[in-house]
Design an enzyme around this catalytic site. Structure first.
Site: not given
Ligand code: NAP
Length: 289
Positions: A57, A101, A124
């Protein structure tokens, strides 16, 4: 004579490349006025899979001009330290997006961490606030993985209005938001999960199928309706196989589908592209005159 036509492959590599090229020009415009988009990441330092995902990412972010810092969360990190770090990132005007994450180390409460993250930096799209905005049909950051699926529908001009959509899986980051996004597009949505009875019969009626289960090749082509659109988020490592496989058995599903995402190279690259897209949106919003 075999009259079957090949399905259209929903090519996540190509589409994510296109999305990233479009983002690069928006980032150039931001940088020209002194705004440097930045995505920071909190990642479990002991989780090799998370580290690999985060590395990818950040690499893609760097390639289009998004700065990124990663903060290690370890077995030593306390809940208070984690929350303090999130508050610090919330307050930092140079940071436009924050990715927590999944999974964090088990001793930490990930739900509390997500609650602490400011909605305007939740690129996100998985905090309760962002999910509430999605449910209410209000503007806000949308979950990256299902958002990538919607991008396929736009790119390949697949109208789901009035269509039977079956979402298999009801996780907060994938199944539930995918169902809500399809509902926003006027599909008639069914959600299946581990307690659902007779999944095969539901599959037989589905004109669009989202697979978000985490079970290798569980959904067989024989179950599917001819012409179905298949969006497979599954990403499963199987011993003895050279690459990861989806939740859908690709070869048999390809005999029935009109459109299908490959694994790898389908939903996965779009998740990253959408995370970066949300980050650029966040930077533009934060710096709007
Ligand atoms: P998850 O949190 O484990 O959720 C799995 C869902 O599948 C649950 O709702 C579960 O039902 C349901 N399920 C399990 N067994 C089932 C069965 N036999 N029949 C019907 N439903 C069943 O997983 P997730 O985080 O949503 O991820 C799902 C898959 O997507 C995984 O392969 C993951 O690696 C992949 N993924 C890919 C991306 C990407 O970027 N491509 C991103 C995230 C995840 P219950 O709720 O009843 O337990």
């Amino acid at each position: 004579m075999d009259t079957r036509t090949e399905p259209t492959l929903l090519d996540g590599k190509a589409l994510s490349k296109k999305v990233r090229a479009e983002l690069a020009s928006r980032i150039d415009a931001l940088r020209a006025r002194g705004v440097f988009p930045r995505l920071d990441v909190l990642v479990a330092a002991d989780d090799p899979a998370s580290i690999t995902y985060v590395r990818m990412k950040r690499k893609w972010a760097a390639e289009i001009g998004i700065e990124s810092f990663a903060f290690d969360i370890t077995s030593e990190t306390t809940q208070n330290e984690l929350i303090d770090k999130i508050h610090e990132l919330n307050e930092n005007p140079d940071v436009h997006g924050v990715l927590i994450q999944h999974p964090l180390p088990k001793h930490l409460d990930e739900g509390l961490a997500l609650e602490a993250l400011g909605a305007e930096k939740d690129v996100d799209g998985i905090t309760p606030h962002s999910l509430g905005l999605l449910t209410a049909g209000r503007p806000g950051f949308r979950c990256a993985t299902p958002l990538g699926m919607m991008k396929f529908l736009d790119e390949y001009q697949i109208d789901v209005t009035g269509k039977n959509a079956l979402v298999i899986g009801r996780s907060v980051i994938l199944g539930k938001p995918a169902a809500l996004m399809l509902l926003e597009r006027n599909a008639t949505v069914t959600i299946a999960h581990s307690r659902t009875k007779n999944l095969e019969r539901l599959c037989a009626d589905a004109e669009l199928l989202v697979a978000a289960v985490g079970r290798p090749e569980m959904i067989r082509g024989e179950w599917l309706k001819p012409g179905v659109v298949v969006l497979d988020a599954g990403y499963n490592r199987v011993e003895g196989r050279t690459h990861d496989v989806g939740d859908v058995h690709f070869e048999s599903a390809s005999q029935k589908a009109s459109h299908i995402t490959p694994v790898p190279g389908g939903v996965g690259p779009m998740t990253v592209a959408m995370l970066l897209s949300n980050t650029v949106d966040a930077a533009e919003k934060a710096s709007a005159p």
